[in-house]
Design a protein around this motif. Structure first.
Motif, PDB file in Angstrom:
ATOM      1  N   ASP A 106       7.645  -1.839  15.330  1.00 50.40           N
ATOM      2  CA  ASP A 106       7.905  -2.920  14.378  1.00 50.40           C
ATOM      3  C   ASP A 106       6.769  -3.077  13.373  1.00 50.40           C
ATOM      4  OD1 ASP A 106      10.275  -3.485  15.641  1.00 50.40           O
ATOM      5  OD2 ASP A 106       9.388  -4.971  16.979  1.00 50.40           O
ATOM      6  N   LYS A 107       7.128  -3.678  12.237  1.00 53.89           N
ATOM      7  CA  LYS A 107       6.130  -3.951  11.208  1.00 53.89           C
ATOM      8  C   LYS A 107       5.113  -4.981  11.692  1.00 53.89           C
ATOM      9  CE  LYS A 107       7.649  -4.099   7.085  1.00 53.89           C
ATOM     10  NZ  LYS A 107       8.334  -4.477   5.826  1.00 53.89           N
ATOM     11  N   GLU A 108       5.572  -5.934  12.509  1.00 55.74           N
ATOM     12  CA  GLU A 108       4.682  -6.952  13.070  1.00 55.74           C
ATOM     13  C   GLU A 108       4.794  -6.909  14.588  1.00 55.74           C
ATOM     14  OE1 GLU A 108       5.633 -10.681  11.352  1.00 55.74           O
ATOM     15  OE2 GLU A 108       5.118 -10.084   9.312  1.00 55.74           O
ATOM     16  N   SER A 143      -0.523  -1.042   7.102  1.00 59.66           N
ATOM     17  CA  SER A 143      -0.518  -1.949   5.945  1.00 59.66           C
ATOM     18  C   SER A 143      -1.695  -2.917   5.941  1.00 59.66           C
ATOM     19  CB  SER A 143       0.790  -2.750   5.921  1.00 59.66           C
ATOM     20  OG  SER A 143       0.934  -3.507   7.114  1.00 59.66           O
ATOM     21  N   ALA A 144      -2.348  -3.115   7.093  1.00 56.83           N
ATOM     22  CA  ALA A 144      -3.429  -4.112   7.168  1.00 56.83           C
ATOM     23  C   ALA A 144      -4.807  -3.486   7.353  1.00 56.83           C
ATOM     24  CB  ALA A 144      -3.153  -5.100   8.311  1.00 56.83           C
ATOM     25  N   ARG A 155      -4.613 -13.040  19.024  1.00 54.50           N
ATOM     26  CA  ARG A 155      -5.067 -13.914  17.931  1.00 54.50           C
ATOM     27  C   ARG A 155      -6.562 -13.800  17.683  1.00 54.50           C
ATOM     28  NH1 ARG A 155      -0.802 -16.970  16.530  1.00 54.50           N
ATOM     29  NH2 ARG A 155       0.774 -17.478  18.099  1.00 54.50           N
ATOM     30  N   VAL A 212       4.036  -7.201  18.636  1.00 51.15           N
ATOM     31  CA  VAL A 212       3.490  -8.288  19.449  1.00 51.15           C
ATOM     32  C   VAL A 212       2.574  -7.701  20.515  1.00 51.15           C
ATOM     33  CG1 VAL A 212       4.037 -10.158  21.039  1.00 51.15           C
ATOM     34  CG2 VAL A 212       5.487  -9.752  19.039  1.00 51.15           C
ATOM     35  N   ARG A 269      -5.159  -5.653  15.362  1.00 54.78           N
ATOM     36  CA  ARG A 269      -3.915  -5.762  16.130  1.00 54.78           C
ATOM     37  C   ARG A 269      -2.981  -4.601  15.795  1.00 54.78           C
ATOM     38  NH1 ARG A 269      -4.323 -11.311  14.701  1.00 54.78           N
ATOM     39  NH2 ARG A 269      -2.749 -11.046  13.068  1.00 54.78           N
ATOM     40  N   GLN A 270      -2.930  -4.240  14.531  1.00 55.84           N
ATOM     41  CA  GLN A 270      -2.039  -3.164  14.099  1.00 55.84           C
ATOM     42  C   GLN A 270      -2.439  -1.830  14.732  1.00 55.84           C
ATOM     43  OE1 GLN A 270      -1.865  -2.262   9.771  1.00 55.84           O
ATOM     44  NE2 GLN A 270       0.225  -3.066   9.895  1.00 55.84           N
ATOM     45  N   ARG A 306      -0.985 -12.992  21.897  1.00 57.14           N
ATOM     46  CA  ARG A 306      -0.570 -12.352  20.649  1.00 57.14           C
ATOM     47  C   ARG A 306      -1.748 -11.721  19.907  1.00 57.14           C
ATOM     48  NH1 ARG A 306       4.700 -13.905  19.391  1.00 57.14           N
ATOM     49  NH2 ARG A 306       4.443 -13.131  17.265  1.00 57.14           N
ATOM     50  N   GLY A 358      -5.835  -8.771  11.664  1.00 53.38           N
ATOM     51  CA  GLY A 358      -4.528  -8.138  11.510  1.00 53.38           C
ATOM     52  C   GLY A 358      -4.596  -6.628  11.629  1.00 53.38           C
TER      53      GLY A 358
END
Length: 590
Positions: A419-421, A510-511, A480, A423, A487-488, A478, A484
């Motif tokens: 996924d793009k984002e 992307s990040a 946190r 978890v 996490r990616q 997640r 970003g």
């Protein structure tokens, strides 16, 4: 009743033809619990219903001066009280067991359905609706399933008391036999309006929950644009609608409750007055009057259970209907399931767009519309159901076989959609990477390919208890505590570790900064050598590593080739990659 291990090993296959059929299926699935609950309820209510008999005999014995009769009646009353107390304890234990088991069973069914449909579930039903079904609705359903056994016992005890009074005093017995069902039926005219109001309240509550979930998910963006107050006002308005609907439901419910107190009270007063009249005229004794009064007054308990059942039915039917709606969603249109002869072998093809990813090659896909890119990536996984009202599209094919007709577990084993984002679940890094994998790629290799060295250092610094072991470092909820980009990269390492035959990546870098992205692109190509890989991206650093680049515009393949060739010859491609508003004339390089 022995405790049962939860969650259940298999929640079963429910009957979803109607809400009533679903509730009946839940009752049948716990037959033993229902039978035991009915028996204990009979023991409790039977003891309470019979208690006025020895009390009446004791009163009569006292009037007649019979000392032995008083002791005998007292012993019988004590025995019945003990029986009723034991039945009450066993009933409460069994009723809670039935309630929790039914609620857990529905929760597992909903969780299993969510797992089957995957990310596509939220396209079919709002997130707030799913949350409401998995929380409040299951409690209502469990309440009704538990209550059915007590209703059976209440009806049986009512019939027994009616027969006993009928033998003693036919007129009083007839009044008891006919009066209880009339009083129980008096509440039914209110059930229809109450159910409609509760359905409205339930629907508004789901919308408010959905709005709250969306607000929390986009809180950072809202703060950045100063939109917090706007969404707060929207949620406040939605909350007030829920409150108003709840008040309207409570008004009817309070009327039903008052009716359940008033009507049985008037019934007991009437029966008692008639019994007192018979005692005053000498047709029955004082002891018989006490027994008749006590038995009649006891009938208020079955009436309360019947009233509670009416309320439980009205809310459980709404909740069961919503649960059945979620559980009846299908991944496909009902076509027979096929099987992949060689999982992961063959080209991955999407007939709707014309996109083809060659087996064993790295294919990059460039889309001018990021939303369409995400939808296409999900469709390539073959497990996204259509949204309501959305027209059907041909399924993606792997090796010529439609993925929508392949069992979901087999399709997911063959094609992994990143996924793009993604978890990150809380826990240690070792737990995060403890996933089904081919074994071809080691965790250290996957982390190195994703260029996650600095992420490991950050995790170790934030976890003093890990003793320098990055695999034992803890990841917060997640992820946190990570940026970003960090996490990616962890999510990308997890996908590379899984090493599926086909991997679909949606904007995996992307990040991250350009230098890190360049290293990730090289690591991705090396780690996926010989495996089918599809990358949705617009970054030249990733596109330059691809064996083949496909440009998709307006839902169809517009051009194919290698990155540098397309930059020279295809102005539409160049416009998307360089983010130019207008494509330059064909032939001008960049």
């Amino acid at each position: 009743m022995p405790l049962k291990t939860l969650p259940l090993a298999d929640p079963g296959s429910p009957d979803l033809s109607s809400p009533l059929a679903f509730l009946r299926w839940l009752q049948r699935s716990q037959r033993r619990g229902q039978v035991l609950s009915t028996c204990w309820a009979l023991l409790e209510m039977g003891g309470q219903a019979a208690l006025p008999v020895p009390l009446g005999r004791g009163v009569q014995a006292a009037v007649d001066g019979d000392g032995a009769g008083i002791w005998s009646a007292g012993a019988a009353a004590l025995a019945l009280a003990v029986v009723s107390a034991v039945g009450s304890v066993l009933l409460h234990r069994q009723a809670v067991w039935n309630w929790i088991t039914a609620a857990t069973q529905v929760r597992q069914l909903v969780a299993r359905q969510a797992s089957r449909l995957g990310a596509g579930l939220s396209r079919r039903i709002a997130t707030g609706e799913i949350v409401a079904v998995g929380s409040g609705d299951v409690e209502k359903i469990g309440w009704y399933v538990e209550l059915v056994a007590r209703v059976r016992a209440a009806v049986l005890v009512w019939l027994a008391v009616s027969c006993a009074v009928l033998v003693t005093q036919p007129l009083l017995g007839l009044a008891v036999l006919l009066g209880v069902p009339v009083l129980a039926a008096a509440v039914w005219p209110l059930l229809g309006p109450f159910e409609r109001r509760y359905s409205e309240q339930r629907a508004l509550g789901g919308k408010a929950t959905e709005l709250a979930a969306d607000t929390v998910a986009g809180l950072r963006v809202l703060r950045g644009i100063g939109g917090e107050e706007l969404f707060l006002d929207r949620y406040r308005a939605a909350s007030q609608k829920v409150r108003a609907a709840a008040v309207r439901s409570a008004r009817l419910w309070s009327l039903m409750q008052a009716q359940q107190v008033l009507l049985p009270g008037l019934f007991v007063v009437g029966v008692t007055w008639y019994g007192a009249h018979l005692a005053a005229t000498g047709r029955i004794g004082i002891g018989t009057l006490v027994a008749v009064y006590g038995s009649t007054a006891f009938l208020a308990a079955p009436l309360r259970i019947l009233g509670e059942a009416a309320h439980a039915w009205s809310v459980a039917r709404v909740s069961a209907g919503r649960a059945a709606r979620v559980l009846s969603l299908n991944r496909t249109d009902g076509t027979a399931e096929a099987a992949l002869s060689r999982p992961g072998q063959g080209d991955l093809h999407d007939p709707a767009s014309g996109l083809t990813a060659r087996a064993g090659r790295l294919t990059a896909v460039v889309c001018g519309d990021p939303d369409y890119a995400g939808a296409l990536a999900e469709r390539l996984g073959g497990h996204v159901p259509l949204a309501e009202g959305e027209s059907a599209q041909p399924s993606a094919r792997l090796g010529g076989i439609e993925l929508d007709t392949v069992p979901l577990a087999e399709a997911r084993a063959a094609v992994l959609v990143h996924d793009k984002e993604p978890v990150l679940l809380s826990g240690t890094l070792a737990e995060l990477l403890d996933i089904p994998a081919s074994g071809r790629v080691e965790p250290a290799v996957a982390l190195a390919a994703a260029r996650a060295e600095d992420v490991l250092e950050a995790l170790v610094d934030g976890s003093p208890d890990c003793a320098g072991d990055a695999m034992q470092a803890r990841i917060t909820e997640r992820g946190r505590s990570l940026s970003g980009g960090q996490r990616q990269r962890l999510a990308l390492a997890r996908s590379l570790l899984a090493d599926p035959p086909v991997l679909v990546l949606d904007e995996p870098t992307s990040a991250v900064d350009a230098h890190t992205e360049s290293r990730i692109a090289a690591g991705l190509r090396k780690s996926r050598e010989g495996r089918t890989t599809v990358v949705f991206a617009t970054s030249p650093l990733l596109l330059d590593q691809a064996d083949r680049v496909v440009l998709v515009q307006d839902g169809r393949v517009a051009a194919t080739g290698v990155h540098r060739e397309l930059m020279r010859t295809e102005p539409r491609y160049r416009a998307v990659v360089t983010r130019d508003e207008e494509p330059a004339p064909v032939g001008e390089g960049v």
